[in-house]
Design an enzyme around this catalytic site. Structure first.
Site, PDB file in Angstrom:
ATOM      1  N   SER A  50      12.124   3.582  -4.862  1.00 26.96           N
ATOM      2  CA  SER A  50      11.369   2.472  -4.286  1.00 26.96           C
ATOM      3  C   SER A  50      12.247   1.549  -3.453  1.00 26.96           C
ATOM      4  O   SER A  50      11.745   0.757  -2.654  1.00 26.96           O
ATOM      5  CB  SER A  50      10.682   1.663  -5.391  1.00 26.96           C
ATOM      6  OG  SER A  50       9.723   2.442  -6.073  1.00 26.96           O
ATOM      7  N   GLY A 251       6.876   4.165  -5.279  1.00 26.57           N
ATOM      8  CA  GLY A 251       7.530   4.638  -4.061  1.00 26.57           C
ATOM      9  C   GLY A 251       7.815   3.490  -3.115  1.00 26.57           C
ATOM     10  O   GLY A 251       7.384   2.359  -3.335  1.00 26.57           O
ATOM     11  N   GLY A 253       8.211   1.486   0.829  1.00 22.86           N
ATOM     12  CA  GLY A 253       7.555   1.336   2.118  1.00 22.86           C
ATOM     13  C   GLY A 253       6.142   0.783   2.062  1.00 22.86           C
ATOM     14  O   GLY A 253       5.645   0.331   1.033  1.00 22.86           O
ATOM     15  N   CYS A 279       2.642   0.968  -9.044  1.00 21.92           N
ATOM     16  CA  CYS A 279       3.400   0.461  -7.888  1.00 21.92           C
ATOM     17  C   CYS A 279       2.753   0.922  -6.569  1.00 21.92           C
ATOM     18  O   CYS A 279       1.643   0.518  -6.263  1.00 21.92           O
ATOM     19  CB  CYS A 279       4.856   0.892  -7.999  1.00 21.92           C
ATOM     20  SG  CYS A 279       5.961   0.104  -6.811  1.00 21.92           S
ATOM     21  N   LEU A 280       3.423   1.770  -5.796  1.00 23.25           N
ATOM     22  CA  LEU A 280       2.820   2.281  -4.564  1.00 23.25           C
ATOM     23  C   LEU A 280       1.541   3.036  -4.882  1.00 23.25           C
ATOM     24  O   LEU A 280       0.554   2.954  -4.135  1.00 23.25           O
ATOM     25  CB  LEU A 280       3.801   3.181  -3.818  1.00 23.25           C
ATOM     26  CG  LEU A 280       3.310   3.741  -2.477  1.00 23.25           C
ATOM     27  CD1 LEU A 280       3.125   2.632  -1.450  1.00 23.25           C
ATOM     28  CD2 LEU A 280       4.269   4.800  -1.938  1.00 23.25           C
ATOM     29  N   GLN A 283      -1.264   0.618  -5.073  1.00 24.66           N
ATOM     30  CA  GLN A 283      -1.715   0.192  -3.749  1.00 24.66           C
ATOM     31  C   GLN A 283      -2.521   1.285  -3.052  1.00 24.66           C
ATOM     32  O   GLN A 283      -3.531   1.006  -2.390  1.00 24.66           O
ATOM     33  CB  GLN A 283      -0.503  -0.203  -2.905  1.00 24.66           C
ATOM     34  CG  GLN A 283       0.281  -1.371  -3.478  1.00 24.66           C
ATOM     35  CD  GLN A 283       1.697  -1.447  -2.946  1.00 24.66           C
ATOM     36  OE1 GLN A 283       2.055  -0.726  -2.021  1.00 24.66           O
ATOM     37  NE2 GLN A 283       2.515  -2.310  -3.542  1.00 24.66           N
ATOM     38  N   ASN A 321       8.842  -4.321  -8.790  1.00 27.71           N
ATOM     39  CA  ASN A 321       9.609  -3.934  -7.604  1.00 27.71           C
ATOM     40  C   ASN A 321       8.659  -3.515  -6.494  1.00 27.71           C
ATOM     41  O   ASN A 321       8.345  -2.342  -6.346  1.00 27.71           O
ATOM     42  CB  ASN A 321      10.573  -2.789  -7.939  1.00 27.71           C
ATOM     43  CG  ASN A 321      11.325  -2.302  -6.722  1.00 27.71           C
ATOM     44  OD1 ASN A 321      11.489  -3.038  -5.754  1.00 27.71           O
ATOM     45  ND2 ASN A 321      11.761  -1.054  -6.743  1.00 27.71           N
ATOM     46  N   GLY A 323       7.016  -4.867  -2.358  1.00 27.42           N
ATOM     47  CA  GLY A 323       6.976  -5.814  -1.256  1.00 27.42           C
ATOM     48  C   GLY A 323       5.615  -5.905  -0.591  1.00 27.42           C
ATOM     49  O   GLY A 323       5.445  -6.635   0.389  1.00 27.42           O
ATOM     50  N   PHE A 324       4.639  -5.132  -1.112  1.00 24.55           N
ATOM     51  CA  PHE A 324       3.265  -5.158  -0.613  1.00 24.55           C
ATOM     52  C   PHE A 324       2.336  -5.397  -1.796  1.00 24.55           C
ATOM     53  O   PHE A 324       2.697  -5.145  -2.949  1.00 24.55           O
ATOM     54  CB  PHE A 324       2.910  -3.844   0.088  1.00 24.55           C
ATOM     55  CG  PHE A 324       3.667  -3.624   1.371  1.00 24.55           C
ATOM     56  CD1 PHE A 324       3.085  -3.922   2.597  1.00 24.55           C
ATOM     57  CD2 PHE A 324       4.964  -3.128   1.354  1.00 24.55           C
ATOM     58  CE1 PHE A 324       3.789  -3.733   3.778  1.00 24.55           C
ATOM     59  CE2 PHE A 324       5.680  -2.935   2.527  1.00 24.55           C
ATOM     60  CZ  PHE A 324       5.091  -3.240   3.745  1.00 24.55           C
ATOM     61  N   HIS A 363       5.954  -2.033 -13.287  1.00 24.14           N
ATOM     62  CA  HIS A 363       6.529  -0.790 -13.798  1.00 24.14           C
ATOM     63  C   HIS A 363       6.469  -0.760 -15.322  1.00 24.14           C
ATOM     64  O   HIS A 363       7.404  -1.221 -15.995  1.00 24.14           O
ATOM     65  CB  HIS A 363       7.969  -0.635 -13.312  1.00 24.14           C
ATOM     66  CG  HIS A 363       8.061  -0.303 -11.861  1.00 24.14           C
ATOM     67  ND1 HIS A 363       8.199   0.987 -11.402  1.00 24.14           N
ATOM     68  CD2 HIS A 363       7.996  -1.089 -10.757  1.00 24.14           C
ATOM     69  CE1 HIS A 363       8.227   0.984 -10.080  1.00 24.14           C
ATOM     70  NE2 HIS A 363       8.101  -0.263  -9.665  1.00 24.14           N
ATOM     71  N   GLU A 365       6.998   1.628 -17.204  1.00 24.09           N
ATOM     72  CA  GLU A 365       8.074   2.475 -17.738  1.00 24.09           C
ATOM     73  C   GLU A 365       9.391   1.716 -17.836  1.00 24.09           C
ATOM     74  O   GLU A 365      10.369   2.224 -18.422  1.00 24.09           O
ATOM     75  CB  GLU A 365       8.259   3.709 -16.857  1.00 24.09           C
ATOM     76  CG  GLU A 365       9.099   3.521 -15.611  1.00 24.09           C
ATOM     77  CD  GLU A 365       8.447   2.711 -14.499  1.00 24.09           C
ATOM     78  OE1 GLU A 365       9.134   2.401 -13.518  1.00 24.09           O
ATOM     79  OE2 GLU A 365       7.249   2.386 -14.617  1.00 24.09           O
TER      80      GLU A 365
END
Length: 389
Positions: A50, A251, A253, A279-280, A283, A321, A323-324, A363, A365
């Site tokens: 990530s 992940g 980006g 996380c990703l 989203q 963790n 940023g989006f 997260h 985990e």
């Protein structure tokens, strides 16, 4: 012997320190500079996919006390573009350590800088938002002013994380199976630190958008045979594997350019198979049901973020963790918010009301961080078991 190094942000903010990683003069690393407030877990942070294309600032002042080892990696390489710390201890001490942090960085050709004022840097990032930056090791033939100008130009060349599809860059190239469970302290020298799940009960297919290994271990520990597939795997290929459940990984980006994944998730939602995203993956699930995402000013990066479970009203300390984030006001009527950040009220969890699909922004985990939200893995397994019965 450490060479001098400089860190220059895109806005011209400059910091002078020493290179504690890859030492070649004129070497540089560029990326989005973010800060992480975790006190421990620097090896897990560095190897978390990530953090691809990001230079990580660790706000805790002493980093490297416990060295590094062969067991705490979250992937097979370092994905962070660089590391920024205040102080590197001269000695490291831990019974599991096999290398110092500096030697570990040098071994992996990672540029890093120490002896800078990370408090000042963090304040800048909080006030301006995450910026592109460059760690640069000047050569003896250029003046300091020339080095700073060059580093700033390199930082500006990076651009923004918005619009960057990095999942395709970090995903596996071929599918593989995973059986390794969580770490434990061996009882003797011949013991293995990771359990192997040899008699799995369920088959979970996990999309690799930059998956951390401890996620796979948490699933394996709960009786899953895991087939990990590349990010661009179609829904048809997923269903051909006959999974009992589908996992959407973390992940790096921007999630919006990952149209291939969004389309596949939409198709998989029609199958009624349990889906769990982190996380990703959280989203992407939001985008698949019609919501929108947006870039945050400086994101959430740390192991001490309070999140409330809105159903139980329990407050959980979580590892974060990203940023989006998902725009709450864009969620459709069949999606409810299940978790909320107590730092900024951002959406931390969603669940569909008409099928078994849910996700969490942080997260569960951990690695590093607390495991207050590990119960979400149990929720997923219970859903898989109920659907399979």
């Amino acid at each position: 012997m450490f060479n001098p190094a400089i860190l220059v942000l895109a806005d011209g903010s400059t910091f002078y320190g020493k290179s504690i990683g890859y030492q070649a003069v004129s070497a540089y690393s560029i990326g989005e500079v973010v800060f992480n407030t975790a006190m421990t877990g620097y090896q897990e942070i560095l190897t978390d996919p990530s953090y691809a294309k990001q230079i990580v600032t660790l706000t805790y002042p002493h980093i490297g006390n416990t060295g590094t080892n062969d067991e705490d990696n979250e992937s097979n390489q370092i994905y962070a573009s660089g590391l920024i710390i205040r102080d590197l201890p001269l000695l490291h001490s831990n019974f599991r350590a096999t290398s110092s942090l500096s030697d570990y960085l040098i071994q992996h050709n990672i540029i890093a800088i120490a002896d800078i004022d990370t408090r000042r840097l963090t304040r800048i990032l909080r006030e301006t938002g995450s910026q592109a930056g460059c760690i640069y090791i000047p050569n003896e033939n250029e003046s300091l002013a020339q080095a700073v100008e060059k580093a700033q130009d390199l930082a500006k060349s990076f651009g923004s994380m918005a619009g960057k599809d990095l999942a395709k860059e970090v995903t596996c190239q071929h599918r593989y199976e995973w059986q390794e469970g969580i770490w434990h302290l061996p009882t003797n020298n011949a013991g293995k630190p990771f359990n192997l799940q040899t008699t799995p009960t369920f088959h979970v297919v996990a999309y690799d958008f930059g998956i951390k290994q401890n996620i796979l271990r948490m699933l394996a520990e709960r009786g899953c045979k895991i087939t990990v597939v590349p990010a661009q795997t179609s829904a048809e290929d997923i269903l051909a594997l006959n999974p009992d459940g589908i996992f959407l990984s973390n992940g790096p980006g921007d999630p919006e350019p990952c149209t291939y994944a969004i389309q596949s998730i939409r198709q998989l939602l029609n199958t009624q198979k349990p889906i769990f995203g982190i996380c990703l993956g959280h989203q992407l699930l939001g985008l698949a049901v019609g919501a929108k995402t947006r870039k945050m000013a400086f994101g959430h990066h740390g192991a001490n973020h309070p999140v409330q479970d809105l159903k139980t009203e329990h407050v959980l300390i979580t590892s974060q963790n990203h940023g989006f984030e998902i725009d709450e006001y864009s969620l459709p009527e069949n999606v409810i918010v299940t978790h909320r950040s107590l730092f900024d009220n951002s959406v931390q969890g969603i669940e569909l009301t008409n099928q078994v699909a849910f996700s969490f922004q942080g997260h569960p985990e951990a690695n590093p961080g607390p495991q207050d939200v590990a119960y979400l893995f149990d929720k997923f397994i219970n859903a898989v078991q109920a659907t399979k019965a």
